[in-house]
Design a protein around this motif. Structure first.
Motif, mmCIF file in Angstrom:
data_model
loop_
_atom_site.group_PDB
_atom_site.id
_atom_site.type_symbol
_atom_site.label_atom_id
_atom_site.label_comp_id
_atom_site.label_asym_id
_atom_site.label_seq_id
_atom_site.Cartn_x
_atom_site.Cartn_y
_atom_site.Cartn_z
ATOM 1 N N THR A 139 0.794 -1.230 0.000
ATOM 2 C CA THR A 139 0.000 0.000 0.000
ATOM 3 C C THR A 139 0.825 1.279 0.000
ATOM 4 O O THR A 139 0.270 2.353 -0.201
ATOM 5 C CB THR A 139 -0.936 0.024 1.217
ATOM 6 O OG1 THR A 139 -0.172 -0.152 2.419
ATOM 7 C CG2 THR A 139 -1.980 -1.080 1.121
ATOM 8 N N ALA A 140 2.122 1.202 0.228
ATOM 9 C CA ALA A 140 2.964 2.402 0.300
ATOM 10 C C ALA A 140 3.769 2.577 -0.977
ATOM 11 O O ALA A 140 4.228 1.607 -1.582
ATOM 12 C CB ALA A 140 3.897 2.333 1.503
ATOM 13 N N ASP A 141 3.935 3.831 -1.374
ATOM 14 C CA ASP A 141 4.796 4.152 -2.509
ATOM 15 C C ASP A 141 6.248 4.300 -2.090
ATOM 16 O O ASP A 141 7.160 3.963 -2.847
ATOM 17 C CB ASP A 141 4.335 5.464 -3.159
ATOM 18 C CG ASP A 141 2.938 5.378 -3.726
ATOM 19 O OD1 ASP A 141 2.751 4.694 -4.743
ATOM 20 O OD2 ASP A 141 2.021 5.991 -3.125
ATOM 21 N N VAL A 142 6.457 4.844 -0.887
ATOM 22 C CA VAL A 142 7.806 5.158 -0.410
ATOM 23 C C VAL A 142 7.881 4.843 1.079
ATOM 24 O O VAL A 142 6.960 5.162 1.844
ATOM 25 C CB VAL A 142 8.154 6.647 -0.631
ATOM 26 C CG1 VAL A 142 9.563 6.949 -0.134
ATOM 27 C CG2 VAL A 142 8.016 7.023 -2.104
ATOM 28 N N VAL A 143 8.979 4.225 1.492
ATOM 29 C CA VAL A 143 9.332 4.089 2.908
ATOM 30 C C VAL A 143 10.659 4.809 3.115
ATOM 31 O O VAL A 143 11.603 4.621 2.333
ATOM 32 C CB VAL A 143 9.457 2.611 3.327
ATOM 33 C CG1 VAL A 143 10.048 2.494 4.729
ATOM 34 C CG2 VAL A 143 8.097 1.913 3.276
ATOM 35 N N LEU A 144 10.720 5.646 4.144
ATOM 36 C CA LEU A 144 11.931 6.416 4.434
ATOM 37 C C LEU A 144 12.384 6.155 5.855
ATOM 38 O O LEU A 144 11.561 6.070 6.774
ATOM 39 C CB LEU A 144 11.668 7.916 4.267
ATOM 40 C CG LEU A 144 11.243 8.402 2.887
ATOM 41 C CD1 LEU A 144 10.921 9.888 2.923
ATOM 42 C CD2 LEU A 144 12.334 8.120 1.853
ATOM 43 N N THR A 145 13.694 6.052 6.037
ATOM 44 C CA THR A 145 14.251 5.946 7.386
ATOM 45 C C THR A 145 15.548 6.739 7.457
ATOM 46 O O THR A 145 16.399 6.642 6.569
ATOM 47 C CB THR A 145 14.475 4.485 7.802
ATOM 48 O OG1 THR A 145 15.087 4.454 9.098
ATOM 49 C CG2 THR A 145 15.349 3.725 6.822
ATOM 50 N N PHE A 146 15.661 7.536 8.499
ATOM 51 C CA PHE A 146 16.799 8.432 8.667
ATOM 52 C C PHE A 146 17.518 8.105 9.979
ATOM 53 O O PHE A 146 16.953 8.267 11.066
ATOM 54 C CB PHE A 146 16.333 9.891 8.681
ATOM 55 C CG PHE A 146 15.608 10.307 7.430
ATOM 56 C CD1 PHE A 146 16.311 10.728 6.316
ATOM 57 C CD2 PHE A 146 14.220 10.254 7.359
ATOM 58 C CE1 PHE A 146 15.641 11.105 5.156
ATOM 59 C CE2 PHE A 146 13.544 10.627 6.213
ATOM 60 C CZ PHE A 146 14.260 11.054 5.100
ATOM 61 N N ARG A 147 18.733 7.586 9.871
ATOM 62 C CA ARG A 147 19.634 7.394 11.018
ATOM 63 C C ARG A 147 19.026 6.474 12.083
ATOM 64 O O ARG A 147 19.075 6.771 13.269
ATOM 65 C CB ARG A 147 20.002 8.753 11.624
ATOM 66 C CG ARG A 147 20.657 9.690 10.610
ATOM 67 C CD ARG A 147 20.966 11.064 11.173
ATOM 68 N NE ARG A 147 19.772 11.707 11.675
ATOM 69 C CZ ARG A 147 19.598 12.092 12.934
ATOM 70 N NH1 ARG A 147 20.532 11.888 13.823
ATOM 71 N NH2 ARG A 147 18.486 12.688 13.299
ATOM 72 N N ASN A 148 18.492 5.345 11.647
ATOM 73 C CA ASN A 148 17.879 4.385 12.566
ATOM 74 C C ASN A 148 18.492 2.993 12.525
ATOM 75 O O ASN A 148 18.325 2.220 13.474
ATOM 76 C CB ASN A 148 16.386 4.246 12.248
ATOM 77 C CG ASN A 148 15.584 5.484 12.591
ATOM 78 O OD1 ASN A 148 15.673 6.006 13.678
ATOM 79 N ND2 ASN A 148 14.797 5.951 11.625
ATOM 80 N N VAL A 149 19.186 2.636 11.450
ATOM 81 C CA VAL A 149 19.594 1.248 11.257
ATOM 82 C C VAL A 149 20.503 0.764 12.380
ATOM 83 O O VAL A 149 20.424 -0.399 12.800
ATOM 84 C CB VAL A 149 20.263 1.060 9.884
ATOM 85 C CG1 VAL A 149 20.702 -0.392 9.681
ATOM 86 C CG2 VAL A 149 19.324 1.482 8.755
#
Length: 272
Positions: A146-156
């Protein structure tokens, strides 16, 4: 492997999204320039390059965008207004009730409360923003595909240390539509680091491996958020540098000169 820890083959693959156009860029710029953003957040723009980063990830009006653990909402202040008219911004936060009692649950509850308060305080920007609470041990960010984009910033780095990284990437893959984009920004180590490394840095090859194991294909990498001044050997890891500034006052000028951490910026695709 290059000197800064990035794969040689990916060093020159900062390919812009082919669907980006002048109107989208102007709309993103308007969100970056929003009067609702705090001076403290705006001061970080030279280090986080929000316009260039979101252009690289191919953000478009009308998309459904899931941001993973947005913290205090630094990127939410840009993404939610950008998608306000015709898109869907979803903040994926840890569900405190899935955690054992203690500091971890308390921290996640405060984070969730802070973000909810930010949304409630600025309805013209955030009253169409959505929030999903997830269990880190079994993450689900929405209905599959259902999502076009998933974003993650400085979490890995946090997920690797908690033994949750592969489950998170698998869940990113599940929620994305075929052809969808995963955008990752993370503190970049010189090379591979141990799972329990507490520096905050992660090897770029390690992040790519997590994504590929989940089924993603690396579409492009960018040096938008690179910082060659970052020596990555600081006494308190990435938190020694701004904005954490976890260092002795006498060293303030040194670390202000370095600035924020060297970061990888990776764009993956859910192919097939």
């Amino acid at each position: 492997m290059s000197a800064d820890g990035s794969p040689e083959a990916a060093a020159d693959t900062a390919i812009p999204n082919p669907h980006q156009d002048a109107d989208t860029t102007a709309r993103l710029q308007a969100a970056v320039d929003g009067a609702w953003r705090t001076p403290e957040d705006i001061a970080r723009d030279p280090y986080r390059h929000p316009l260039e980063t979101l252009e690289f990830f191919g953000l478009q009006p009308g998309q459904t965008v899931v941001e993973i653990t947005p913290g205090s909402g630094w990127y939410a202040e840009i993404l939610a207004p950008f998608l306000y008219e015709d898109g869907n911004y979803i903040a994926a936060v840890v569900d405190p009730q899935t955690l054992a009692e203690g500091r971890g649950r308390d921290y996640q509850q405060r984070s969730k409360d802070t973000l909810e308060a930010k949304f409630a305080a600025a309805p013209l920007q955030f009253d169409r923003a959505n929030m999903v609470a997830y269990d880190p041990a079994a993450p689900v960010f929405g209905s599959p595909g259902t999502a076009d984009v998933v974003l993650t910033f400085r979490n890995v780095h946090n997920w690797r240390k908690a033994g949750q990284a592969q489950g998170m990437f698998d869940a990113f893959f599940a929620v994305l539509k075929p052809g969808g984009t995963l955008g990752v920004v993370e503190h970049r180590a010189v090379g591979d680091v141990a799972d329990d490394d507490d520096s905050g840095y992660v090897g770029q090859d390690q992040v790519i491996a997590l994504a590929e194991a989940a089924g993603f294909t690396l579409d492009a990498s960018s040096e938008i958020n690179a910082n060659p001044l970052d020596t990555k050997d600081h006494p308190n890891g990435v938190w020694t540098l701004p904005p954490g500034n976890n260092h002795e006052p006498v060293d303030n000028a040194k670390y202000q000169t370095i600035g924020e951490s060297d970061r990888m910026t990776l764009r993956f695709k859910k192919t097939g």
